[in-house]
Motif scaffolding. Structure first.
Motif, mmCIF file in Angstrom:
data_model
loop_
_atom_site.group_PDB
_atom_site.id
_atom_site.type_symbol
_atom_site.label_atom_id
_atom_site.label_comp_id
_atom_site.label_asym_id
_atom_site.label_seq_id
_atom_site.Cartn_x
_atom_site.Cartn_y
_atom_site.Cartn_z
ATOM 1 N N ARG A 1 -26.639 -35.994 -21.542
ATOM 2 C CA ARG A 1 -25.115 -36.387 -22.254
ATOM 3 C C ARG A 1 -25.065 -37.572 -23.177
ATOM 4 N NH1 ARG A 1 -21.414 -39.459 -20.536
ATOM 5 N NH2 ARG A 1 -22.236 -40.122 -18.796
ATOM 6 N N ARG A 2 -25.833 -38.668 -22.506
ATOM 7 C CA ARG A 2 -25.927 -39.839 -22.980
ATOM 8 C C ARG A 2 -26.697 -39.929 -24.485
ATOM 9 N NH1 ARG A 2 -30.482 -43.237 -20.427
ATOM 10 N NH2 ARG A 2 -31.496 -41.888 -21.818
ATOM 11 N N ASP A 3 -27.527 -38.796 -24.465
ATOM 12 C CA ASP A 3 -28.386 -38.898 -25.934
ATOM 13 C C ASP A 3 -27.839 -37.910 -26.762
ATOM 14 O OD1 ASP A 3 -30.013 -41.063 -24.683
ATOM 15 O OD2 ASP A 3 -31.491 -39.472 -24.039
ATOM 16 N N GLY A 4 -26.821 -37.050 -26.465
ATOM 17 C CA GLY A 4 -26.206 -36.156 -27.246
ATOM 18 C C GLY A 4 -27.159 -34.826 -27.416
ATOM 19 N N VAL A 5 -28.041 -34.484 -26.315
ATOM 20 C CA VAL A 5 -28.937 -33.319 -26.496
ATOM 21 C C VAL A 5 -28.093 -32.264 -26.363
ATOM 22 C CG1 VAL A 5 -30.882 -32.322 -25.527
ATOM 23 C CG2 VAL A 5 -30.792 -34.825 -25.426
ATOM 24 N N PRO A 6 -28.416 -31.161 -27.605
ATOM 25 C CA PRO A 6 -27.705 -30.136 -27.663
ATOM 26 C C PRO A 6 -27.783 -29.007 -26.608
ATOM 27 C CG PRO A 6 -29.222 -30.278 -29.593
ATOM 28 C CD PRO A 6 -29.138 -31.332 -28.747
ATOM 29 N N GLU A 7 -29.121 -28.863 -26.176
ATOM 30 C CA GLU A 7 -29.375 -28.002 -25.266
ATOM 31 C C GLU A 7 -30.598 -28.557 -24.155
ATOM 32 O OE1 GLU A 7 -31.148 -23.168 -24.893
ATOM 33 O OE2 GLU A 7 -32.265 -24.862 -26.425
ATOM 34 N N LEU A 8 -30.202 -28.454 -22.825
ATOM 35 C CA LEU A 8 -31.012 -28.775 -22.002
ATOM 36 C C LEU A 8 -32.110 -27.561 -21.357
ATOM 37 C CD1 LEU A 8 -32.303 -31.428 -20.073
ATOM 38 C CD2 LEU A 8 -30.455 -30.771 -18.615
ATOM 39 N N VAL A 9 -33.393 -27.747 -21.438
ATOM 40 C CA VAL A 9 -34.227 -26.898 -21.103
ATOM 41 C C VAL A 9 -34.742 -27.125 -19.514
ATOM 42 C CG1 VAL A 9 -36.096 -25.333 -21.510
ATOM 43 C CG2 VAL A 9 -34.664 -26.064 -23.347
ATOM 44 N N LEU A 10 -34.453 -26.149 -18.599
ATOM 45 C CA LEU A 10 -34.682 -26.351 -17.290
ATOM 46 C C LEU A 10 -35.955 -25.579 -16.891
ATOM 47 C CD1 LEU A 10 -31.122 -26.855 -15.627
ATOM 48 C CD2 LEU A 10 -32.642 -28.433 -16.515
ATOM 49 N N TRP A 11 -36.708 -25.780 -15.781
ATOM 50 C CA TRP A 11 -37.959 -25.108 -15.525
ATOM 51 C C TRP A 11 -37.182 -23.738 -14.622
ATOM 52 C CZ3 TRP A 11 -42.660 -27.437 -12.651
ATOM 53 C CH2 TRP A 11 -43.310 -28.482 -13.704
ATOM 54 N N GLY A 12 -38.308 -22.608 -14.911
ATOM 55 C CA GLY A 12 -37.917 -21.463 -14.024
ATOM 56 C C GLY A 12 -37.242 -20.710 -14.740
ATOM 57 N N SER A 13 -36.511 -19.624 -13.927
ATOM 58 C CA SER A 13 -35.373 -18.524 -14.399
ATOM 59 C C SER A 13 -34.264 -18.958 -13.852
ATOM 60 C CB SER A 13 -35.922 -17.219 -13.643
ATOM 61 O OG SER A 13 -35.741 -17.295 -12.322
ATOM 62 N N GLY A 14 -34.142 -19.982 -13.022
ATOM 63 C CA GLY A 14 -32.531 -20.255 -12.507
ATOM 64 C C GLY A 14 -32.036 -19.364 -11.388
ATOM 65 N N THR A 15 -32.912 -18.259 -11.031
ATOM 66 C CA THR A 15 -32.461 -17.391 -9.978
ATOM 67 C C THR A 15 -32.765 -17.563 -8.622
ATOM 68 O OG1 THR A 15 -34.710 -15.863 -10.385
ATOM 69 C CG2 THR A 15 -32.754 -15.475 -11.807
ATOM 70 N N PRO A 16 -33.860 -18.436 -8.434
ATOM 71 C CA PRO A 16 -34.010 -18.787 -6.790
ATOM 72 C C PRO A 16 -32.935 -19.264 -6.128
ATOM 73 C CG PRO A 16 -35.998 -19.400 -8.090
ATOM 74 C CD PRO A 16 -34.814 -19.059 -9.078
#
Length: 334
Positions: free
Chosen positions: A196-211
Protein backbone atom coordinates in the motif's frame (compact mmCIF):
# COMPACT_ATOMS: atom_id res chain seq x y z
CA UNK A 1 -11.73 -28.21 40.46
CA UNK A 2 -8.69 -28.77 42.66
CA UNK A 3 -6.24 -25.87 42.58
CA UNK A 4 -2.71 -27.14 41.81
CA UNK A 5 -0.91 -23.80 42.11
CA UNK A 6 -0.57 -21.43 45.10
CA UNK A 7 -2.53 -18.20 44.73
CA UNK A 8 0.70 -16.18 44.95
CA UNK A 9 3.15 -18.51 43.26
CA UNK A 10 6.70 -17.85 42.09
CA UNK A 11 6.76 -18.85 38.41
CA UNK A 12 9.74 -18.95 36.06
CA UNK A 13 8.75 -18.12 32.48
CA UNK A 14 11.35 -19.43 30.02
CA UNK A 15 11.26 -17.37 26.82
CA UNK A 16 9.74 -14.32 28.51
CA UNK A 17 10.63 -11.86 25.74
CA UNK A 18 8.93 -13.76 22.94
CA UNK A 19 5.40 -13.69 21.59
CA UNK A 20 4.02 -16.29 24.00
CA UNK A 21 6.32 -15.71 26.95
CA UNK A 22 5.63 -11.99 27.16
CA UNK A 23 1.87 -12.63 27.08
CA UNK A 24 2.19 -15.26 29.82
CA UNK A 25 4.21 -12.83 31.93
CA UNK A 26 1.51 -10.17 31.55
CA UNK A 27 -1.23 -12.59 32.54
CA UNK A 28 0.54 -14.21 35.50
CA UNK A 29 1.58 -10.81 36.85
CA UNK A 30 -2.00 -9.56 36.58
CA UNK A 31 -3.12 -12.68 38.47
CA UNK A 32 -0.86 -11.74 41.39
CA UNK A 33 1.98 -14.21 40.87
CA UNK A 34 5.68 -13.38 41.14
CA UNK A 35 7.21 -13.93 37.71
CA UNK A 36 10.88 -14.88 37.44
CA UNK A 37 12.76 -14.24 34.17
CA UNK A 38 16.30 -14.23 32.85
CA UNK A 39 17.49 -12.62 29.58
CA UNK A 40 19.50 -14.74 27.18
CA UNK A 41 22.64 -12.75 27.93
CA UNK A 42 22.47 -14.05 31.51
CA UNK A 43 21.09 -17.55 30.90
CA UNK A 44 21.32 -19.58 27.71
CA UNK A 45 18.62 -22.21 28.14
CA UNK A 46 20.52 -24.57 25.83
CA UNK A 47 23.17 -24.80 28.58
CA UNK A 48 21.90 -27.61 30.82
CA UNK A 49 24.30 -26.97 33.70
CA UNK A 50 23.62 -23.23 33.85
CA UNK A 51 19.86 -23.76 33.59
CA UNK A 52 19.86 -26.36 36.38
CA UNK A 53 21.94 -24.07 38.61
CA UNK A 54 19.56 -21.16 38.08
CA UNK A 55 16.51 -23.28 38.90
CA UNK A 56 18.19 -24.70 42.02
CA UNK A 57 19.01 -21.18 43.21
CA UNK A 58 15.65 -19.58 42.40
CA UNK A 59 13.41 -22.50 43.49
CA UNK A 60 10.23 -21.50 41.61
CA UNK A 61 6.88 -23.11 42.41
CA UNK A 62 6.21 -23.59 38.70
CA UNK A 63 7.85 -23.24 35.28
CA UNK A 64 6.28 -22.27 31.96
CA UNK A 65 8.46 -23.48 29.09
CA UNK A 66 7.63 -20.97 26.34
CA UNK A 67 11.16 -20.75 24.90
CA UNK A 68 11.86 -22.12 21.43
CA UNK A 69 13.52 -21.43 18.12
CA UNK A 70 10.60 -20.80 15.76
CA UNK A 71 9.83 -19.54 12.26
CA UNK A 72 7.73 -19.95 9.14
CA UNK A 73 7.93 -22.36 6.20
CA UNK A 74 11.06 -20.85 4.66
CA UNK A 75 13.03 -20.77 7.92
CA UNK A 76 11.97 -24.31 8.81
CA UNK A 77 12.92 -25.59 5.36
CA UNK A 78 16.34 -23.95 5.17
CA UNK A 79 17.57 -24.32 8.78
CA UNK A 80 16.18 -27.63 10.12
CA UNK A 81 19.28 -28.32 12.21
CA UNK A 82 18.67 -25.24 14.37
CA UNK A 83 14.98 -26.03 14.73
CA UNK A 84 15.74 -29.56 15.85
CA UNK A 85 18.85 -29.13 17.99
CA UNK A 86 18.10 -25.77 19.66
CA UNK A 87 14.67 -26.92 20.76
CA UNK A 88 15.86 -30.30 21.99
CA UNK A 89 18.57 -28.63 24.07
CA UNK A 90 16.19 -26.06 25.55
CA UNK A 91 13.62 -28.68 26.49
CA UNK A 92 16.13 -31.10 27.98
CA UNK A 93 17.72 -28.32 30.04
CA UNK A 94 14.53 -26.79 31.41
CA UNK A 95 12.53 -29.95 32.14
CA UNK A 96 15.42 -31.89 33.66
CA UNK A 97 16.61 -28.82 35.57
CA UNK A 98 13.12 -28.25 36.95
CA UNK A 99 12.96 -31.82 38.23
CA UNK A 100 16.40 -31.56 39.83
CA UNK A 101 15.32 -28.35 41.57
CA UNK A 102 12.14 -29.93 42.92
CA UNK A 103 9.79 -27.72 40.87
CA UNK A 104 6.25 -28.95 41.51
CA UNK A 105 4.48 -27.73 38.34
CA UNK A 106 5.69 -27.33 34.76
CA UNK A 107 3.76 -26.38 31.63
CA UNK A 108 5.47 -27.27 28.35
CA UNK A 109 4.17 -25.43 25.29
CA UNK A 110 4.41 -27.24 22.00
CA UNK A 111 2.69 -26.60 18.69
CA UNK A 112 -0.15 -27.88 16.57
CA UNK A 113 2.44 -28.91 13.95
CA UNK A 114 3.12 -32.04 16.04
CA UNK A 115 0.10 -33.71 14.46
CA UNK A 116 0.12 -35.74 11.23
CA UNK A 117 -0.15 -33.74 8.03
CA UNK A 118 -3.41 -35.43 7.04
CA UNK A 119 -4.92 -35.90 10.49
CA UNK A 120 -8.69 -36.08 10.73
CA UNK A 121 -10.16 -32.61 11.33
CA UNK A 122 -10.65 -31.14 13.84
CA UNK A 123 -7.52 -32.70 15.31
CA UNK A 124 -7.92 -34.51 18.61
CA UNK A 125 -5.01 -35.07 20.97
CA UNK A 126 -5.15 -38.80 20.22
CA UNK A 127 -3.97 -38.12 16.65
CA UNK A 128 -0.38 -37.69 17.85
CA UNK A 129 2.02 -40.14 16.14
CA UNK A 130 -0.68 -41.72 13.97
CA UNK A 131 0.71 -40.59 10.60
CA UNK A 132 3.46 -38.74 8.68
CA UNK A 133 4.30 -35.15 9.61
CA UNK A 134 4.28 -32.11 7.32
CA UNK A 135 7.75 -32.25 5.64
CA UNK A 136 8.31 -28.46 5.71
CA UNK A 137 8.44 -28.34 9.53
CA UNK A 138 9.34 -31.91 10.43
CA UNK A 139 12.48 -31.04 12.42
CA UNK A 140 10.62 -28.56 14.64
CA UNK A 141 7.67 -30.92 15.06
CA UNK A 142 9.89 -33.82 16.09
CA UNK A 143 11.61 -31.67 18.69
CA UNK A 144 8.24 -30.69 20.14
CA UNK A 145 7.05 -34.31 20.15
CA UNK A 146 10.20 -35.21 22.07
CA UNK A 147 9.26 -32.53 24.62
CA UNK A 148 5.83 -34.09 25.09
CA UNK A 149 7.36 -37.52 25.62
CA UNK A 150 9.90 -36.04 28.04
CA UNK A 151 7.10 -34.51 30.13
CA UNK A 152 5.17 -37.80 30.07
CA UNK A 153 8.29 -39.69 31.09
CA UNK A 154 8.85 -37.48 34.14
CA UNK A 155 5.21 -38.03 35.08
CA UNK A 156 5.40 -41.83 34.80
CA UNK A 157 8.85 -42.32 36.31
CA UNK A 158 8.87 -39.66 39.03
CA UNK A 159 5.21 -38.67 39.50
CA UNK A 160 5.97 -35.11 38.40
CA UNK A 161 2.93 -32.89 37.89
CA UNK A 162 4.22 -31.71 34.52
CA UNK A 163 1.83 -31.13 31.60
CA UNK A 164 1.90 -30.16 27.92
CA UNK A 165 -0.29 -27.79 25.90
CA UNK A 166 -0.39 -27.58 22.11
CA UNK A 167 -1.33 -24.09 20.86
CA UNK A 168 -2.66 -23.41 17.39
CA UNK A 169 -1.23 -20.62 15.17
CA UNK A 170 -0.70 -17.55 17.33
CA UNK A 171 -0.44 -13.81 16.77
CA UNK A 172 -0.43 -10.64 18.84
CA UNK A 173 1.87 -8.09 20.49
CA UNK A 174 5.42 -9.35 20.48
CA UNK A 175 5.14 -11.02 17.07
CA UNK A 176 8.00 -11.37 14.60
CA UNK A 177 7.64 -9.21 11.48
CA UNK A 178 10.94 -10.20 9.82
CA UNK A 179 9.85 -11.44 6.38
CA UNK A 180 12.67 -14.00 6.28
CA UNK A 181 11.58 -15.78 9.47
CA UNK A 182 8.02 -14.75 10.37
CA UNK A 183 4.84 -16.79 10.33
CA UNK A 184 2.05 -16.13 7.86
CA UNK A 185 -0.05 -13.51 9.67
CA UNK A 186 2.63 -10.94 10.59
CA UNK A 187 4.21 -11.49 7.16
CA UNK A 188 0.89 -10.68 5.48
CA UNK A 189 0.43 -7.57 7.59
CA UNK A 190 3.84 -6.24 6.70
CA UNK A 191 3.65 -7.14 3.01
CA UNK A 192 0.22 -5.54 2.54
CA UNK A 193 1.37 -2.45 4.44
CA UNK A 194 4.47 -2.06 2.28
CA UNK A 195 2.50 -2.74 -0.93
CA UNK A 196 0.00 0.00 0.00
CA UNK A 197 2.79 2.40 0.95
CA UNK A 198 4.70 1.79 -2.28
CA UNK A 199 1.66 1.76 -4.58
CA UNK A 200 2.26 -1.83 -5.76
CA UNK A 201 -0.61 -2.78 -8.13
CA UNK A 202 -0.53 -6.50 -7.31
CA UNK A 203 0.80 -8.42 -4.31
CA UNK A 204 1.78 -12.02 -5.07
CA UNK A 205 1.58 -14.43 -2.15
CA UNK A 206 2.99 -17.92 -1.67
CA UNK A 207 0.95 -21.01 -2.50
CA UNK A 208 -2.63 -21.44 -3.64
CA UNK A 209 -4.40 -19.73 -0.75
CA UNK A 210 -6.54 -22.82 -0.15
CA UNK A 211 -5.01 -24.28 3.06
CA UNK A 212 -7.13 -23.64 6.13
CA UNK A 213 -5.65 -22.32 9.36
CA UNK A 214 -6.83 -21.43 12.85
CA UNK A 215 -5.51 -18.30 14.58
CA UNK A 216 -5.58 -17.47 18.29
CA UNK A 217 -4.59 -14.20 19.93
CA UNK A 218 -1.67 -14.74 22.27
CA UNK A 219 -3.47 -13.09 25.20
CA UNK A 220 -6.19 -15.73 24.90
CA UNK A 221 -3.47 -18.40 24.98
CA UNK A 222 -1.97 -16.79 28.10
CA UNK A 223 -5.35 -17.01 29.84
CA UNK A 224 -5.50 -20.70 28.93
CA UNK A 225 -1.97 -21.24 30.30
CA UNK A 226 -2.92 -19.64 33.62
CA UNK A 227 -5.92 -21.95 33.87
CA UNK A 228 -3.95 -25.07 32.97
CA UNK A 229 -1.30 -24.34 35.59
CA UNK A 230 -4.07 -24.18 38.18
CA UNK A 231 -6.22 -27.17 37.28
CA UNK A 232 -4.81 -29.48 34.56
CA UNK A 233 -2.88 -32.61 35.55
CA UNK A 234 -3.23 -35.23 32.83
CA UNK A 235 -0.70 -37.29 30.88
CA UNK A 236 -2.12 -36.29 27.49
CA UNK A 237 -1.18 -32.98 25.90
CA UNK A 238 -4.13 -30.59 25.65
CA UNK A 239 -5.01 -28.51 22.60
CA UNK A 240 -5.39 -24.73 22.80
CA UNK A 241 -7.22 -23.03 19.94
CA UNK A 242 -10.35 -21.12 19.04
CA UNK A 243 -12.16 -23.98 17.30
CA UNK A 244 -12.66 -22.08 14.01
CA UNK A 245 -10.51 -21.77 10.89
CA UNK A 246 -10.39 -19.95 7.55
CA UNK A 247 -8.47 -20.24 4.28
CA UNK A 248 -5.22 -18.37 3.77
CA UNK A 249 -7.03 -16.56 0.95
CA UNK A 250 -9.72 -15.39 3.40
CA UNK A 251 -7.01 -14.38 5.86
CA UNK A 252 -5.26 -12.36 3.15
CA UNK A 253 -8.51 -10.58 2.28
CA UNK A 254 -9.06 -9.73 5.96
CA UNK A 255 -5.55 -8.33 6.30
CA UNK A 256 -5.96 -6.36 3.06
CA UNK A 257 -9.11 -4.73 4.44
CA UNK A 258 -7.47 -3.91 7.77
CA UNK A 259 -4.39 -2.39 6.10
CA UNK A 260 -6.35 -0.61 3.37
CA UNK A 261 -4.52 -2.08 0.36
CA UNK A 262 -6.55 -1.61 -2.84
CA UNK A 263 -4.43 -3.58 -5.32
CA UNK A 264 -4.91 -7.13 -6.60
CA UNK A 265 -3.80 -10.34 -4.89
CA UNK A 266 -1.95 -12.99 -6.92
CA UNK A 267 -0.91 -16.49 -5.88
CA UNK A 268 2.39 -18.22 -6.71
CA UNK A 269 1.25 -21.85 -6.84
CA UNK A 270 4.82 -23.01 -7.37
CA UNK A 271 5.51 -22.28 -3.69
CA UNK A 272 4.56 -24.78 -0.95
CA UNK A 273 1.21 -24.66 0.81
CA UNK A 274 2.17 -26.68 3.86
CA UNK A 275 -0.45 -28.76 5.66
CA UNK A 276 -3.84 -28.60 3.85
CA UNK A 277 -5.80 -27.98 7.05
CA UNK A 278 -4.94 -27.64 10.72
CA UNK A 279 -7.90 -27.12 13.04
CA UNK A 280 -7.67 -28.28 16.64
CA UNK A 281 -10.37 -30.01 18.62
CA UNK A 282 -10.47 -27.94 21.82
CA UNK A 283 -13.25 -29.78 23.61
CA UNK A 284 -11.01 -30.83 26.52
CA UNK A 285 -10.05 -27.23 27.18
CA UNK A 286 -13.55 -25.84 26.86
CA UNK A 287 -14.75 -28.43 29.37
CA UNK A 288 -12.44 -26.70 31.87
CA UNK A 289 -14.38 -23.45 31.33
CA UNK A 290 -12.04 -21.60 28.95
CA UNK A 291 -13.19 -19.61 25.90
CA UNK A 292 -11.27 -17.24 23.59
CA UNK A 293 -12.33 -13.59 23.84
CA UNK A 294 -10.58 -11.70 21.01
CA UNK A 295 -12.14 -11.89 17.50
CA UNK A 296 -9.62 -12.37 14.69
CA UNK A 297 -10.28 -9.15 12.74
CA UNK A 298 -10.23 -7.07 15.92
CA UNK A 299 -6.96 -8.68 16.99
CA UNK A 300 -5.32 -8.15 13.59
CA UNK A 301 -6.33 -4.48 13.59
CA UNK A 302 -4.83 -3.96 17.06
CA UNK A 303 -1.54 -5.61 16.06
CA UNK A 304 -1.36 -3.52 12.89
CA UNK A 305 -1.97 -0.27 14.79
CA UNK A 306 0.76 -1.07 17.29
CA UNK A 307 3.25 -2.12 14.62
CA UNK A 308 2.63 1.07 12.62
CA UNK A 309 3.07 3.16 15.77
CA UNK A 310 6.41 1.47 16.42
CA UNK A 311 7.60 2.13 12.88
CA UNK A 312 6.67 5.80 13.21
CA UNK A 313 8.57 5.93 16.50
CA UNK A 314 11.63 4.41 14.87
CA UNK A 315 11.18 0.92 16.28
CA UNK A 316 12.74 -2.17 14.66
CA UNK A 317 11.10 -3.06 11.35
CA UNK A 318 11.03 -6.74 12.15
CA UNK A 319 9.10 -6.69 15.39
CA UNK A 320 6.17 -5.37 17.33
CA UNK A 321 6.31 -5.23 21.10
CA UNK A 322 9.17 -7.12 22.73
CA UNK A 323 10.70 -10.01 20.84
CA UNK A 324 13.37 -12.40 22.06
CA UNK A 325 16.58 -13.10 20.23
CA UNK A 326 15.96 -16.58 18.85
CA UNK A 327 17.93 -17.10 15.67
CA UNK A 328 14.88 -18.27 13.73
CA UNK A 329 12.78 -15.27 14.68
CA UNK A 330 11.88 -14.93 18.31
CA UNK A 331 12.30 -16.94 21.46
CA UNK A 332 8.75 -18.13 21.73
CA UNK A 333 6.26 -20.76 20.64
CA UNK A 334 3.92 -21.00 17.65
Amino acid sequence: MTELLPSRARIFVAGHRGLVGSAVVRRLTADGHTVLTRPRAELDLRDAAATAAYLRDSRPDAVVLAAATVGGIMANSTRPVEFLEDNLRIQLSVVAGSHQAGVDRLLFLGSSCIYPRLAEQPIREEALLTGPLEPTNQAYALAKIAGIVQVQSYRSQFGARYVSAMPTNLYGPGDNFDLATSHVLPALIRRFHEARRDGVPELVLWGSGTPRREFLHVDDLAAACALLLRVYDEDSPINVGCGEDLTIRQLAETVREVVGYEGAIGWDTGKPDGTPRKLLDVSRLTELGWRPRIPLREGIAAVYRQWRAEQEDGGPAGTVGTVGGGRAGSEDVH
